[in-house]
Write an enzyme that holds these catalytic residues in place. Structure first.
Site, PDB file in Angstrom:
ATOM      1  N   GLU A  23      -2.597  -4.646  -3.025  1.00 34.82           N
ATOM      2  CA  GLU A  23      -1.652  -4.070  -4.010  1.00 34.82           C
ATOM      3  C   GLU A  23      -0.232  -4.348  -3.559  1.00 34.82           C
ATOM      4  O   GLU A  23       0.034  -4.237  -2.356  1.00 34.82           O
ATOM      5  CB  GLU A  23      -1.900  -2.561  -4.144  1.00 34.82           C
ATOM      6  CG  GLU A  23      -3.287  -2.284  -4.716  1.00 34.82           C
ATOM      7  CD  GLU A  23      -3.637  -0.802  -4.829  1.00 34.82           C
ATOM      8  OE1 GLU A  23      -2.809   0.044  -4.455  1.00 34.82           O
ATOM      9  OE2 GLU A  23      -4.737  -0.498  -5.301  1.00 34.82           O
TER      10      GLU A  23
ATOM     11  N   HIS B  38      -2.404   1.271  -9.829  1.00 34.75           N
ATOM     12  CA  HIS B  38      -2.774   2.388  -8.942  1.00 34.75           C
ATOM     13  C   HIS B  38      -1.985   3.652  -9.331  1.00 34.75           C
ATOM     14  O   HIS B  38      -1.262   4.230  -8.508  1.00 34.75           O
ATOM     15  CB  HIS B  38      -2.532   2.041  -7.466  1.00 34.75           C
ATOM     16  CG  HIS B  38      -3.302   2.933  -6.525  1.00 34.75           C
ATOM     17  ND1 HIS B  38      -3.874   2.489  -5.363  1.00 34.75           N
ATOM     18  CD2 HIS B  38      -3.597   4.247  -6.592  1.00 34.75           C
ATOM     19  CE1 HIS B  38      -4.472   3.498  -4.735  1.00 34.75           C
ATOM     20  NE2 HIS B  38      -4.318   4.578  -5.468  1.00 34.75           N
TER      21      HIS B  38
HETATM   22  C1  8YV Z   1      -1.962   7.548  -3.715  1.00 37.40           C
HETATM   23  C2  8YV Z   1      -4.359   7.850  -3.968  1.00 37.40           C
HETATM   24  O1  8YV Z   1      -2.213   8.050  -2.435  1.00 37.40           O
HETATM   25  O2  8YV Z   1      -4.579  10.046  -3.229  1.00 37.40           O
HETATM   26  C3  8YV Z   1      -4.928   8.904  -3.093  1.00 37.40           C
HETATM   27  O3  8YV Z   1      -5.763   8.562  -2.261  1.00 37.40           O
HETATM   28  O4  8YV Z   1      -4.935   6.830  -4.113  1.00 37.40           O
HETATM   29  C4  8YV Z   1      -3.058   8.040  -4.644  1.00 37.40           C
HETATM   30  O5  8YV Z   1      -2.839   9.325  -5.034  1.00 37.40           O
HETATM   31  C5  8YV Z   1      -0.616   7.962  -4.099  1.00 37.40           C
HETATM   32  O6  8YV Z   1      -0.290   7.401  -5.292  1.00 37.40           O
HETATM   33  C6  8YV Z   1       0.419   7.574  -3.059  1.00 37.40           C
HETATM   34  O7  8YV Z   1       1.546   8.272  -3.321  1.00 37.40           O
END
Ligand code: 8YV
Length: 316
Positions: free
Chosen positions: A270, A287
């Site tokens: 990503e 994401h």
């Molecule tokens: C990202 C996620 O961490 O919680 C998780 O594991 O994949 C997402 O919520 C978040 O966008 C980072 O700020």
């Protein structure tokens, strides 16, 4: 510790890039706690080198998904706590954190609704080709694409944890048959949700919609063999972790008509710049599963609270 050290304000590195966008409350909480805040200056996920350079003076990190591996953590000589804004912890070397005495916290419940609702939106969008028709209309094309109903179909949920269960609840009015696969089956939960546990191959063979709700794992769960088990009319949804699906095998299956469509919110690398962007029957989002303001606010508040309580446990 000398007097200068004792008088030093605690410092938190806000490495998560979008902190404070949904709400000003979490930043105010840090201010009221008298903590010095060092913001992520890049406005995007930090690279290993960038976080390494910012971390040595931090007592705490409010973390996103940047790499917090052993090389980075060894430079963090003051660090007491990593408080994740989110649920996944695979960006953190947990063994290194344990050895270095760094506490790790996350916000496991705060994003459940946001990810489950986005998943439902993605399923409906792919089935009715909403994303495709929207892209086409923006390019001047008026073309009605034939889609299909969700009602009465079979939905396979791989990973019946918090998000998988919430999705099952949201699916109730659609009168779908729910098949589930989970490493720790809970018959009570499945009964309440009207879901049946089956082995993963059966789920793949029978479901019209397959959706993944697993944590990041070392190995993909769906590769060529597994995708080949799916019906050519079925769609695949992944709003959990990119590495769970072999993207090359998915691209081939979609291109060759062995799968009808896909919705992806998570990618092995990503930002994603790969070939799935060239397929009309693939809906993509960057994401953004947790990006509902209510969820982000709750995640950030909980991350600040978790950080403060962990620092208190250290007597700070
Ligand atoms: C990202 C996620 O961490 O919680 C998780 O594991 O994949 C997402 O919520 C978040 O966008 C980072 O700020």
């Amino acid at each position: 510790m000398n007097a200068q050290e004792m008088n030093r304000r605690l410092s938190v590195l806000l490495s998560v890039s979008s902190f404070g966008v949904a709400s000003s409350t979490p930043l105010r909480m840090l201010e009221e706690a008298g903590i010095e805040v060092v913001m992520n200056p890049y406005g995007r996920r930090l690279t290993e080198d960038e976080v390494s350079d910012l971390i040595p003076l931090a007592d705490a990190v409010i973390a996103g998904t940047e790499p917090l591996n052993s090389r980075v953590l060894e430079r963090a000589t003051r660090l007491r706590v990593i408080s994740r804004v989110g649920v996944g912890l695979e960006n953190i070397d947990m063994n290194a954190a344990l050895q270095l005495g760094i506490a790790v916290r996350n916000t496991p419940d705060a994003l459940t609704d946001a990810v489950a609702e986005l998943t439902l939106g993605g399923i409906l969008s792919v089935l009715r080709r909403i994303g495709q028709m929207d892209r086409e209309m923006h390019q001047g094309l008026w073309e009605r694409r034939m889609g299909s109903l969700l009602r009465g179909r079979t939905v396979g949920i791989i990973g019946l944890g918090r998000i998988g269960r919430r999705l099952a609840q949201l699916l109730e009015p659609f009168e779908v048959r729910i098949l589930a696969s989970d490493r720790a089956p809970d018959d009570g939960v499945a009964n309440t949700l009207g879901a049946s546990y089956v082995d993963i191959d059966t789920l793949l063979a029978e479901a019209d919609v397959v959706t993944l709700h697993l944590p990041g794992l070392a190995e993909p769960v769906l590769g060529k063999r597994e995708l080949n088990l799916m019906k050519p009319t079925a769609i695949l949804v992944n709003a959990s972790r990119g590495g769970l699906v072999e993207e090359g095998a998915l691209h081939a299956a979609l291109l060759e008509g062995r799968l009808a469509g896909a919705y992806l919110d998570a990618f092995s690398t990503e930002p994603y710049e790969g070939e799935l962007r060239n397929l009309a029957n693939v809906l993509l989002t960057p994401h953004a599963g947790s990006y509902a303001a209510e969820a982000r606010e709750r995640m950030e508040i909980e991350a600040v609270e978790n950080m403060l309580s962990a620092l208190r446990e250290f007597g700070e």
